[in-house]
Design an enzyme around this catalytic site. Structure first.
Site, PDB file in Angstrom:
ATOM      1  N   TYR A  76       0.845  -1.205   0.000  1.00  0.00           N
ATOM      2  CA  TYR A  76       0.000   0.000   0.000  1.00  0.00           C
ATOM      3  C   TYR A  76       0.879   1.253   0.000  1.00  0.00           C
ATOM      4  CZ  TYR A  76      -3.760   3.155   1.592  1.00  0.00           C
ATOM      5  OH  TYR A  76      -4.675   4.172   1.726  1.00  0.00           O
ATOM      6  N   ASP A  77       1.810   1.315   0.971  1.00  0.00           N
ATOM      7  CA  ASP A  77       2.614   2.535   1.143  1.00  0.00           C
ATOM      8  C   ASP A  77       3.453   2.833  -0.103  1.00  0.00           C
ATOM      9  OD1 ASP A  77       1.621   1.902   3.637  1.00  0.00           O
ATOM     10  OD2 ASP A  77       3.506   2.173   4.712  1.00  0.00           O
TER      11      ASP A  77
ATOM     12  N   GLN B 199       2.667   7.131  15.818  1.00  0.00           N
ATOM     13  CA  GLN B 199       1.892   8.374  15.956  1.00  0.00           C
ATOM     14  C   GLN B 199       1.638   8.990  14.581  1.00  0.00           C
ATOM     15  OE1 GLN B 199       4.197  11.052  18.354  1.00  0.00           O
ATOM     16  NE2 GLN B 199       5.897  11.131  16.916  1.00  0.00           N
TER      17      GLN B 199
ATOM     18  N   PHE C  41     -14.130  -0.746  16.392  1.00  0.00           N
ATOM     19  CA  PHE C  41     -14.527  -0.379  17.762  1.00  0.00           C
ATOM     20  C   PHE C  41     -16.033  -0.142  17.867  1.00  0.00           C
ATOM     21  CE2 PHE C  41     -10.195   1.350  19.545  1.00  0.00           C
ATOM     22  CZ  PHE C  41      -9.620   0.119  19.270  1.00  0.00           C
TER      23      PHE C  41
ATOM     24  N   LYS D 288       1.382   3.666  -3.212  1.00  0.00           N
ATOM     25  CA  LYS D 288       0.902   5.054  -3.191  1.00  0.00           C
ATOM     26  C   LYS D 288       2.055   6.032  -3.441  1.00  0.00           C
ATOM     27  CE  LYS D 288      -3.568   4.792  -2.108  1.00  0.00           C
ATOM     28  NZ  LYS D 288      -4.660   5.457  -2.819  1.00  0.00           N
TER      29      LYS D 288
ATOM     30  N   ASP E 179       3.269  -0.951  12.288  1.00  0.00           N
ATOM     31  CA  ASP E 179       2.135  -0.088  12.666  1.00  0.00           C
ATOM     32  C   ASP E 179       2.696   1.260  13.161  1.00  0.00           C
ATOM     33  OD1 ASP E 179      -0.985  -0.950  13.567  1.00  0.00           O
ATOM     34  OD2 ASP E 179      -0.196   0.868  14.491  1.00  0.00           O
ATOM     35  N   PRO E 180       2.357   2.380  12.498  1.00  0.00           N
ATOM     36  CA  PRO E 180       2.925   3.669  12.923  1.00  0.00           C
ATOM     37  C   PRO E 180       2.547   4.029  14.368  1.00  0.00           C
ATOM     38  CG  PRO E 180       1.948   3.858  10.745  1.00  0.00           C
ATOM     39  CD  PRO E 180       1.547   2.522  11.284  1.00  0.00           C
TER      40      PRO E 180
ATOM     41  N   VAL F 292     -11.903   2.569  13.678  1.00  0.00           N
ATOM     42  CA  VAL F 292     -13.190   3.173  14.035  1.00  0.00           C
ATOM     43  C   VAL F 292     -14.327   2.180  13.795  1.00  0.00           C
ATOM     44  CG1 VAL F 292     -14.827   5.019  13.510  1.00  0.00           C
ATOM     45  CG2 VAL F 292     -12.379   5.539  13.641  1.00  0.00           C
TER      46      VAL F 292
HETATM   47  P1  NAD Z   1     -12.628   1.808   0.193  1.00  0.00           P
HETATM   48  O1  NAD Z   1     -11.939   0.485   0.210  1.00  0.00           O
HETATM   49  O2  NAD Z   1     -13.940   1.936   0.852  1.00  0.00           O
HETATM   50  O3  NAD Z   1     -12.824   2.302  -1.307  1.00  0.00           O
HETATM   51  C1  NAD Z   1     -11.969   1.956  -2.355  1.00  0.00           C
HETATM   52  C2  NAD Z   1     -12.821   1.648  -3.573  1.00  0.00           C
HETATM   53  O4  NAD Z   1     -11.958   1.292  -4.676  1.00  0.00           O
HETATM   54  C3  NAD Z   1     -13.759   0.461  -3.356  1.00  0.00           C
HETATM   55  O5  NAD Z   1     -15.037   0.778  -3.823  1.00  0.00           O
HETATM   56  C4  NAD Z   1     -13.122  -0.649  -4.176  1.00  0.00           C
HETATM   57  O6  NAD Z   1     -14.059  -1.609  -4.627  1.00  0.00           O
HETATM   58  C5  NAD Z   1     -12.478   0.137  -5.307  1.00  0.00           C
HETATM   59  N1  NAD Z   1     -11.362  -0.555  -5.960  1.00  0.00           N
HETATM   60  C6  NAD Z   1     -10.330  -1.212  -5.367  1.00  0.00           C
HETATM   61  N2  NAD Z   1      -9.507  -1.700  -6.289  1.00  0.00           N
HETATM   62  C7  NAD Z   1     -10.006  -1.322  -7.507  1.00  0.00           C
HETATM   63  C8  NAD Z   1      -9.602  -1.530  -8.841  1.00  0.00           C
HETATM   64  N3  NAD Z   1      -8.497  -2.215  -9.134  1.00  0.00           N
HETATM   65  N4  NAD Z   1     -10.365  -1.008  -9.831  1.00  0.00           N
HETATM   66  C9  NAD Z   1     -11.500  -0.326  -9.545  1.00  0.00           C
HETATM   67  N5  NAD Z   1     -11.942  -0.106  -8.283  1.00  0.00           N
HETATM   68  C10 NAD Z   1     -11.191  -0.592  -7.285  1.00  0.00           C
HETATM   69  O7  NAD Z   1     -11.590   2.850   0.764  1.00  0.00           O
HETATM   70  P2  NAD Z   1     -11.770   4.406   1.100  1.00  0.00           P
HETATM   71  O8  NAD Z   1     -11.532   4.568   2.535  1.00  0.00           O
HETATM   72  O9  NAD Z   1     -13.002   4.923   0.480  1.00  0.00           O
HETATM   73  O10 NAD Z   1     -10.513   5.021   0.346  1.00  0.00           O
HETATM   74  C11 NAD Z   1     -10.630   5.699  -0.888  1.00  0.00           C
HETATM   75  C12 NAD Z   1      -9.260   6.211  -1.307  1.00  0.00           C
HETATM   76  O11 NAD Z   1      -8.765   7.129  -0.320  1.00  0.00           O
HETATM   77  C13 NAD Z   1      -8.219   5.104  -1.438  1.00  0.00           C
HETATM   78  O12 NAD Z   1      -7.400   5.375  -2.556  1.00  0.00           O
HETATM   79  C14 NAD Z   1      -7.427   5.218  -0.175  1.00  0.00           C
HETATM   80  O13 NAD Z   1      -6.102   4.770  -0.344  1.00  0.00           O
HETATM   81  C15 NAD Z   1      -7.488   6.708   0.122  1.00  0.00           C
HETATM   82  N6  NAD Z   1      -7.309   6.981   1.548  1.00  0.00           N
HETATM   83  C16 NAD Z   1      -8.331   6.721   2.435  1.00  0.00           C
HETATM   84  C17 NAD Z   1      -8.113   6.932   3.795  1.00  0.00           C
HETATM   85  C18 NAD Z   1      -9.198   6.677   4.799  1.00  0.00           C
HETATM   86  O14 NAD Z   1      -8.952   6.838   5.994  1.00  0.00           O
HETATM   87  N7  NAD Z   1     -10.398   6.315   4.418  1.00  0.00           N
HETATM   88  C19 NAD Z   1      -6.879   7.414   4.250  1.00  0.00           C
HETATM   89  C20 NAD Z   1      -5.871   7.640   3.320  1.00  0.00           C
HETATM   90  C21 NAD Z   1      -6.101   7.427   1.968  1.00  0.00           C
HETATM   91  N1  UDP Z   2      -6.222  -0.869  15.848  1.00  0.00           N
HETATM   92  C1  UDP Z   2      -6.566  -1.446  17.080  1.00  0.00           C
HETATM   93  N2  UDP Z   2      -7.627  -2.303  17.111  1.00  0.00           N
HETATM   94  C2  UDP Z   2      -8.368  -2.596  16.017  1.00  0.00           C
HETATM   95  C3  UDP Z   2      -8.031  -2.003  14.782  1.00  0.00           C
HETATM   96  C4  UDP Z   2      -6.946  -1.151  14.734  1.00  0.00           C
HETATM   97  O1  UDP Z   2      -5.926  -1.209  18.102  1.00  0.00           O
HETATM   98  O2  UDP Z   2      -9.328  -3.393  16.159  1.00  0.00           O
HETATM   99  C5  UDP Z   2      -5.108   0.083  15.805  1.00  0.00           C
HETATM  100  C6  UDP Z   2      -4.056  -0.230  14.729  1.00  0.00           C
HETATM  101  O3  UDP Z   2      -3.071  -1.120  15.228  1.00  0.00           O
HETATM  102  C7  UDP Z   2      -3.501   1.149  14.456  1.00  0.00           C
HETATM  103  C8  UDP Z   2      -4.688   2.078  14.651  1.00  0.00           C
HETATM  104  O4  UDP Z   2      -5.631   1.334  15.411  1.00  0.00           O
HETATM  105  O5  UDP Z   2      -2.506   1.475  15.393  1.00  0.00           O
HETATM  106  C9  UDP Z   2      -5.343   2.532  13.353  1.00  0.00           C
HETATM  107  O6  UDP Z   2      -5.593   1.398  12.578  1.00  0.00           O
HETATM  108  P1  UDP Z   2      -6.336   1.459  11.166  1.00  0.00           P
HETATM  109  O7  UDP Z   2      -6.250   0.081  10.575  1.00  0.00           O
HETATM  110  O8  UDP Z   2      -7.681   2.057  11.344  1.00  0.00           O
HETATM  111  O9  UDP Z   2      -5.525   2.511  10.292  1.00  0.00           O
HETATM  112  P2  UDP Z   2      -3.967   2.765   9.991  1.00  0.00           P
HETATM  113  O10 UDP Z   2      -3.111   1.891  10.845  1.00  0.00           O
HETATM  114  O11 UDP Z   2      -3.833   2.444   8.538  1.00  0.00           O
HETATM  115  O12 UDP Z   2      -3.809   4.181  10.327  1.00  0.00           O
END
Ligand code: NAD
Ligand code: UDP
Length: 322
Positions: A147-148, A278, A193, A151, A275-276, A190
């Site tokens: 993922y990281d 902070q 929980f 992106k 896992d980050p 979120v």
């Molecule tokens: P999500 O998983 O709910 O939505 C992603 C959507 O992309 C889904 O509908 C999935 O079916 C679709 N998808 C996945 N792979 C695909 C592919 N190969 N072709 C077409 N569609 C595809 O996630 P989200 O939380 O809505 O995130 C949306 C975007 O925002 C993502 O790019 C994610 O990386 C970015 N983002 C979200 C968060 C967050 O906290 N929600 C944080 C950082 C970045």
């Molecule tokens: N986390 C947790 N319990 C859960 C799910 C997540 O303690 O049931 C922690 C996880 O280890 C991380 C933080 O919550 O430290 C945020 O996790 P999430 O997967 O929501 O997002 P990200 O790590 O990608 O920020």
């Protein structure tokens, strides 16, 4: 000349995408929503499909797409660790091939294109809060790397298309966002929980719960993304979009138990790899260039999100729990 903007939203049936489509439609645009329904569902956009200015197409962004559009929001990519680690090779392909295909489409149609990047480009950050000029601290070979690094590579492609082909690009680095339409089983903190609290089962704390995150309500995020897309062409980003109010995971668990009215029971589990510790966005640039800052704070946002999860549980929608 088109009176309505023709806007492509990739990943439009996902959590963020569905809110974005709804808002862009409301603002009088023509929306083409594409999704392969990997983590998104038709339920998220069920209220939009009868609108003739909304078009839904099943498509995978790792394959080229030939359509005519004015703007592209590239959101397609699974976002929760559980989902993006399920098929990590596909995750990298989605970010990298998806970016190449959507940038190619933007180049052919001269469309403006926005990338949904992420705070994960900072990895486990060594500066706090994170500013956009920080290059990050990312493990290239760990379980979060698909993922990281996917992106990060997408950001590289966006800036190379900008320099080489003069594309109009916008890169948003999104920090943890929550709200209705999150997949209830996506494993994010979120949703986990709230679902656990509502079902009266223990809240799973990974590690000791002292790690922190900053949580943004989805309406604020969508507002920030649209402002960025509509900003002057010289504003390319990367630009942090998130809520700077930071909470430990334990504090979040306490807040959710208070708001759901369930007694707090904790189950400690091992902290996943990389896992980050902070995370908090510095949003000075978004404030300055877009006049944007989040309006919804955690308690208010959780109060809007909890009824969505409650409704899912009472409707006993089997499909969405699979
Ligand atoms: P999500 O998983 O709910 O939505 C992603 C959507 O992309 C889904 O509908 C999935 O079916 C679709 N998808 C996945 N792979 C695909 C592919 N190969 N072709 C077409 N569609 C595809 O996630 P989200 O939380 O809505 O995130 C949306 C975007 O925002 C993502 O790019 C994610 O990386 C970015 N983002 C979200 C968060 C967050 O906290 N929600 C944080 C950082 C970045
Ligand atoms: N986390 C947790 N319990 C859960 C799910 C997540 O303690 O049931 C922690 C996880 O280890 C991380 C933080 O919550 O430290 C945020 O996790 P999430 O997967 O929501 O997002 P990200 O790590 O990608 O920020």
């Amino acid at each position: 000349m088109h009176l309505r903007k023709r806007i492509l939203v990739t990943g439009g049936a996902g959590f963020v995408g569905s809110h974005l489509c709804r808002r862009l439609l409301k603002e009088g645009n023509d929306i083409l929503c594409i999704d392969n329904f990997y983590t998104g569902t038709k339920d998220n956009i069920a209220d939009l499909v009868d609108n003739h200015h909304f078009e839904l197409m099943r498509h995978d962004v790792t394959f080229p797409l030939y359509v005519e559009v004015d703007e592209i929001y590239n959101l397609a990519c699974p976002a929760s660790p559980v989902h993006y680690q399920y098929d990590p090779v596909q995750t990298t392909k989605t970010s990298v091939h998806g970016a190449i295909n959507m940038l190619g489409l933007a180049k052919r149609t001269n469309a403006k294109i926005l990338q949904a990047s992420t705070s994960e480009v900072y990895g486990d950050p060594q500066i706090h809060p994170q500013t956009e000029d920080y290059w990050g601290h990312v493990n290239p070979i760990g379980i979060r790397s698909c993922y990281d690094e996917g992106k990060r590579c997408a950001e590289t492609l966006f800036f190379d298309y900008y320099r080489q082909h003069k594309l109009r690009i916008k890169v948003a680095r999104i920090f943890n966002t929550y709200g209705p339409n999150m997949h209830p089983n996506d494993g994010r903190v979120v949703s986990n929980f709230i679902m656990q609290s509502l079902q009266g089962i223990p809240t799973t704390i990974y590690g000791d719960g002292s790690q922190s995150r900053s949580f943004c309500y989805v309406d604020d995020l969508v507002d920030g993304l649209i402002r960025l897309m509509n900003s002057d062409d010289d504003i390319t980003g990367p630009l942090n979009i998130g809520n700077p109010n930071e909470f430990t995971i334990l504090e979040l668990a306490e807040k959710i138990s208070e708001l759901t009215g369930s007694e707090l029971a904790l189950e400690y589990q091992e902290l996943p790899g990389d896992d980050p510790i902070q995370r908090q966005p510095d949003i000075s640039i978004a404030r300055d260039k877009l006049g944007w800052e989040p309006a919804v704070q955690l308690e208010e946002g959780l109060k809007k999100a909890i009824p969505y999860f409650r409704e899912l549980l009472t409707s006993n929608n089997a499909e969405i729990f699979s």
